[in-house]
Scaffold this active site. Structure first.
Site, PDB file in Angstrom:
ATOM      1  N   TYR A 105       0.652  -1.103   0.003  1.00 48.22           N
ATOM      2  CA  TYR A 105      -0.082  -0.060   0.039  1.00 48.22           C
ATOM      3  C   TYR A 105       0.810   1.486  -0.006  1.00 48.22           C
ATOM      4  CZ  TYR A 105      -3.326   3.233   2.123  1.00 48.22           C
ATOM      5  OH  TYR A 105      -4.095   4.479   2.222  1.00 48.22           O
ATOM      6  N   ASP A 177      -0.959  -6.925   6.763  1.00 48.89           N
ATOM      7  CA  ASP A 177      -2.048  -5.945   6.245  1.00 48.89           C
ATOM      8  C   ASP A 177      -3.108  -6.927   5.724  1.00 48.89           C
ATOM      9  OD1 ASP A 177      -3.896  -4.110   5.389  1.00 48.89           O
ATOM     10  OD2 ASP A 177      -2.125  -2.553   5.151  1.00 48.89           O
ATOM     11  N   LYS A 202     -12.380   0.148   5.734  1.00 50.98           N
ATOM     12  CA  LYS A 202     -12.661  -0.418   4.242  1.00 50.98           C
ATOM     13  C   LYS A 202     -13.791  -1.699   4.850  1.00 50.98           C
ATOM     14  CE  LYS A 202      -9.340   2.160   2.791  1.00 50.98           C
ATOM     15  NZ  LYS A 202      -8.015   1.359   2.874  1.00 50.98           N
TER      16      LYS A 202
END
Ligand SMILES: *Cc1c(COP(=O)(O)O)cnc(C)c1O
Length: 393
Positions: A105, A177, A202
């Site tokens: 990310y 993650d 999310k």
């Protein structure tokens, strides 16, 4: 952590999501816990709460729920996914080494490079989908091995179990993650990881109306570090956001099922289109549960379903790809993912805009690459939207 004593010990994910972390019912009868909008608590009160930076009933509810959903002993909640990442990173010290998957990310990469390096931490990157690179773990003996699976945005799958075993053989801690997979589809701690991190912004919250993060662990030592980081670095969420995310978590299972079935159906149809060629053609489709995905077998083993994220390259130029995105009516162009509404992103002009074209293309972020966060609308409406936008209508 307080659990509902009436809950059967073997209750499943869907049931735990609704019944675990619902404190204060016995005192008040409220079916839904209230929001504790208080900064401070009376000294000497029996709950142990003293100041909201170091704990609040709404944090405790959400922590209880998420620990249960991730099969974890502990969970600590934070203000955002990036706050959760910060909590882990600020538990390191100068001289420590992180070995990270190279395709992570963007904001994780940024905090590694722009912040952590200044504090004397060394960060090395490798393609950890390639097992011939596992040897780097024994070589570097990193304090932390940083994984993300599936990766954002390219949906690469890493073997969490094998990498955790390699890391533990030299005493390294493994953080995963888990944001793209979600707690429903993947439980990193069960696969051997030490820390499972979520951007609860999310899929956990699922409604694009709040930000949050969480770190789950079975380690008492790491739990202490996380609680310390929450209060000592000031990474705590607001009680209202924690309450919203608790509400979202209750429907995670049903939402995820629809995200996954919609994304898989769209992926299959795009792949059929790819085989046919011609007008409205598709150059490539990437979805972990398509047999054409390079790590399909591993994805099947490690995840319960393929998730809600889908990539396609329509073989269009930079400008034509943006024009296609503008023609979509149900997919809104925006950063973020995991909400009930469908979103679309163009990595080349958004998340990877600052990276030179050659470097970004070498990494797989082509001008024509489109990232869909498939929502829970009716799949036929989503398909018609893509089909119409490709036909330039
Ligand atoms: C969004 C995201 C984060 C950061 O979460 P925020 O809540 O936006 O701070 C971390 N990791 C991944 C994989 C993400 O998609």
């Amino acid at each position: 952590m307080k659990e509902d004593p009436t809950l059967p010990a073997d209750a499943r994910f869907e049931t735990r999501a609704i019944h675990v972390g619902q404190d204060y019912r016995s005192e008040t009868g409220a079916v839904i816990p209230p929001i504790y909008m208080t900064s401070t608590f009376e000294t000497g009160n029996p709950t142990g709460f003293d100041y909201t930076r170091s704990g609040n009933p709404n944090f405790r509810n959400l922590q209880c729920t998420l620990a249960s959903l991730e099969n974890a002993k502990h969970c600590t909640v934070f203000a955002s996914g990036l706050s959760a990442i910060s909590a882990i990173l600020f538990s390191l010290k100068a001289g420590d080494v992180i070995l990270s998957e190279q395709q992570i990310y963007g904001c994780t990469y940024r905090i590694f490079e722009k912040v952590l390096r200044r504090f004397g931490v060394t960060i090395k990157y490798a393609n950890l989908a390639n097992s011939s690179n596992y040897g780097l773990i024994a070589q570097l003996k990193p304090a932390l091995v940083w994984l993300e699976s599936p990766t954002n945005p390219l949906l690469k799958i890493l073997d969490i179990k094998a990498l955790s075993a390699a890391a533990h053989s030299v005493g390294s801690i493994v953080a995963v993650d888990n944001t793209f997979a979600s707690s429903l589809l993947q439980q990193p701690l069960d696969l051997g990881a030490d820390l499972s991190l979520l951007s609860t912004t999310k899929y956990t919250n699922g409604h694009s109306d709040s930000l949050g993060g969480a770190v789950c662990t079975n380690s008492d030592e790491w739990q202490e570090k996380m609680i310390f980081a929450q209060k000592a670095i000031g990474l705590q969420p607001s009680p209202f956001d924690a309450w919203l995310i608790s509400r979202g978590a209750k429907t995670e299972a049903v939402r995820m099922e629809r995200h996954c079935s919609n994304a898989l159906e769209l992926a299959k149809r795009l792949e059929e289109r790819k085989a046919r060629k011609g007008r409205k053609s598709v150059r490539s489709v990437n979805y972990p549960f398509l047999t054409s995905h390079p790590q399909y077998k591993l994805a099947k083993k490690q995840m319960k379903a393929g998730g809600g994220m889908l990539l396609a390259d329509f073989g269009l130029s930079y400008g034509d790809t943006l024009a296609f995105i503008r023609r979509l009516r149900l997919f809104t162009q925006a950063e973020s993912l995991g909400g009930i509404e469908s979103l679309v992103a163009h990595p080349a002009s958004m998340t990877h805009a600052s990276i030179p074209k050659e470097t970004r293309e070498a990494a797989g972020v082509t001008d024509g690459l489109v990232r869909f966060s498939v929502g829970i609308e009716h799949v036929e409406d989503l398909w018609e939207d893509i089909d119409r936008a490709l036909a330039k209508k």
